[in-house]
Design a protein around this motif. Sequence first.
Motif, PDB file in Angstrom:
ATOM      1  N   LEU A  73       0.841  -1.189   0.000  1.00  0.00           N
ATOM      2  CA  LEU A  73       0.000   0.000   0.000  1.00  0.00           C
ATOM      3  C   LEU A  73       0.876   1.237   0.000  1.00  0.00           C
ATOM      4  O   LEU A  73       1.794   1.375   0.828  1.00  0.00           O
ATOM      5  N   GLN A 118      -3.717   2.135   6.814  1.00  0.00           N
ATOM      6  CA  GLN A 118      -4.103   2.839   5.597  1.00  0.00           C
ATOM      7  C   GLN A 118      -4.140   4.351   5.819  1.00  0.00           C
ATOM      8  O   GLN A 118      -3.702   5.133   4.957  1.00  0.00           O
ATOM      9  N   THR A 172      -8.137  -4.677   1.748  1.00  0.00           N
ATOM     10  CA  THR A 172      -8.148  -3.506   0.863  1.00  0.00           C
ATOM     11  C   THR A 172      -9.408  -3.466  -0.003  1.00  0.00           C
ATOM     12  O   THR A 172      -9.478  -2.705  -0.960  1.00  0.00           O
ATOM     13  N   LEU A 207     -10.757   0.293   0.053  1.00  0.00           N
ATOM     14  CA  LEU A 207      -9.499   1.014   0.158  1.00  0.00           C
ATOM     15  C   LEU A 207      -9.750   2.488   0.458  1.00  0.00           C
ATOM     16  O   LEU A 207     -10.593   3.128  -0.184  1.00  0.00           O
ATOM     17  N   SER A 244      -3.073   0.298  -4.066  1.00  0.00           N
ATOM     18  CA  SER A 244      -2.597  -1.056  -3.801  1.00  0.00           C
ATOM     19  C   SER A 244      -1.786  -1.561  -4.982  1.00  0.00           C
ATOM     20  O   SER A 244      -2.206  -1.419  -6.134  1.00  0.00           O
TER      21      SER A 244
END
Length: 300
Positions: free
Chosen positions: A174, A232, A249, A252, A258
């Motif tokens: 990420l 995240q 994810t 997301l 990603s």
Amino acid sequence: MDVELSLLKLLVEIDRSGSMTAAAERLMFTPSAVSQQVKRLEAVVGTPVLERHAHGVRLTEAGRLVAGRAAAIDTQLSALRADLDDLLDARSGHVTLGVFPSFAASLLPDVMSAFRSAHPGIDLGIRSSRLRDLHAMLLGREVDLSLAWDYPELPMVVDDVETEVIAEDATVLLVPAGWSRRGPVPLQSLEGEQWIVRASQHSITTMFRTACLKAGFEPQILIESNDYMESQAMVAAGLGLTVAPAMTTRYLREGVESIALDELSRRRILLCRLEQRAPSPASNAMRSVLVTLFEAMNSA
């Protein structure tokens, strides 16, 4: 009073047909066998249940009482058979599934929707918790099945628990949105990056550190986060990079991208049950829904 069900069914059939001969034909008995069975029933109840007349037989008052109760028992047995058929064919029953947080936050709604659509008559329960608590629930029979996860190099072993790998979950990189690099990213090329990881004892962190060492560097850990959504947020803020299971994810966060990172091991998704506990039809129905869901995801 200990009366064989076959004797009660015979009396009900005699009452319905009005004839011992007709009852014998319907039940595929000989007339003499029917007569012997009636005598056995009368010996058990202690009084005659039939009166013979010119056109056949009729029940005595005691016989009508026995036949009435017997018909009710026959109805209940038929209902029991139907209930058992529903249970065995996964049209009824109950199943409680234990799930871990990243599954609950991503795929659980899909599983519940698919299960209720396929098996509307089965009562579904869900328990979401960390793996250690899920194992305790399984051992305590609070859940029938439990999902878990591990990595091939860090296999999960729990006494008295049978595990089945039903899916694999890729590990992805990420990065902040707009990250300058594009295309395949070799792990070795990330040596100079700052990293956000789960706690040092977490399996994904152990796996990640091992992979980095094999690639020739020690990752520079800036932050140890509490969960994947927290990681995240930190990536979106530009504090560093992180790795995470692809399952986490699905939703997301804005400002995060990603990227596939094939050098890292895939997380294995496990279905767990007690070794000594035979799976119920409802449990097997849940397994089928889970396997089908993961197969559909992998083929998409």
